[in-house]
Design a protein around this motif. Structure first.
Motif: not given
Length: 304
Positions: A1, A166, A170, A190, A192, A198-199, A201, A230-231, A233
């Motif tokens: 991360m 998740t 994403m 998170e 991108v 890279d992800l 935070s 984005h996602r 978590q």
């Protein structure tokens, strides 16, 4: 991360604000906004209202809402087993918020907070839109003031078994811009980094808001803005609350790049399209991160 965070922009800093906003939209498609002008009491009270409404019985939340973009309630489902949401579609249209409040039996106090909070986000969206157009050299036009907006209240129901899972897959947002009040106590968002993949935070900062650029924002800017992927978590076993305003697409006309951003050196990247048709296409083609935009890719001019 990756540890480097998304840009932090002070809305009350007059020095190069429009240019800073455009740079953040180009490089990240995401930034955190401080000193945005919405009182912390309004934000905290809205979080309480959101939690109380999403704790209502399923029958009240669901009601007789039809499926589709205007549906009021998104229940837990196989694709998103931890997420549920309540929506007010086209929240700035006359009576939309009042109708929603009546349907979910909101108290007079809850109704007042929802009206105050949603209107504050709507005014902020118009202000940001004006600053972005100014930063692009378009004279600060109020380009988005009449675009429909969706106001959404989200609840993530996390248990010890869901830690590491998740909560929201994403995706990119389909519209122009999203203003997000994330949970100041529970991390999980998170994004991108478009340069490295890279992800990153997006750690919460109390009293601030997160701004995301969506697919329409990328098309309207003729590819200058990044439709950030984005996602969400699950970091710990608790309830996570977020509230968002989505500025969608133009009403009654096609989504297309501003003419001032198209010239011989910067040809139009996408053909015009209807926003609601595009949103349905995203779903039917399983294109959560905007892959369906390629179907509208314009043919580049051939050099003579």
């Amino acid at each position: 991360m990756e540890t480097k965070g998304v840009p932090l922009i002070d809305m009350q800093d007059p020095h190069g604000l429009a240019e800073k906003l455009v740079k953040a939209c180009e490089e990240w498609g995401c930034f955190r906004l401080v000193n945005h002008g919405i009182p912390s009491t309004v934000l905290s009270e809205m979080k309480v209202v959101c939690r109380s409404l999403l704790d209502l019985p399923f029958k009240i939340k669901q009601g007789d809402s039809p499926p589709g973009p205007g549906q009021r309630y998104t229940p837990l489902n196989m694709a998103s087993p931890y997420f549920e949401g309540l929506n007010i579609y086209d929240m700035a249209s006359p009576g939309a918020v009042d109708d929603f409040c009546t349907q979910v039996h909101a108290s007079p106090h809850q109704r007042e907070i929802i009206l105050k909070h949603s209107q504050a986000l709507f005014e902020l969206a118009k202000d940001l839109g004006g600053k972005m157009t100014e930063g692009l050299g378009l004279g600060g036009l109020e380009a988005f003031k009449d675009w429909p907006c969706q106001f959404q209240m989200n609840k993530y129901n996390y248990s010890p078994e869901s830690v590491g899972s998740t909560g929201a897959v994403m995706h990119s947002d389909p519209g122009f811009i999203t203003i997000l009040q994330d949970d100041e106590l529970v991390n999980g968002l998170e994004v991108v980094n478009k340069f490295t993949g890279d992800l990153v935070s997006v750690d919460p900062i109390p009293g601030t808001l997160v701004i995301n650029i969506g697919d329409v924002g990328m098309v309207w800017s003729n590819g200058r803005f990044n439709n950030v992927k984005h996602r969400v978590q699950c970091y710990k076993a608790t309830v996570r609350i977020s509230i968002a305003l989505f500025v969608l697409g133009p009403r009654g006309k096609g989504v297309e790049a501003a003419s001032e951003l198209v010239d011989s050196e910067h040809p139009r990247l996408y053909n015009p399209f209807d926003f609601e048709a595009y949103r349905k296409l995203r779903h039917s083609t399983n294109s959560p991160t905007g892959e369906a935009l390629e179907l509208f890719r314009a043919a580049l001019p051939i050099d003579s």
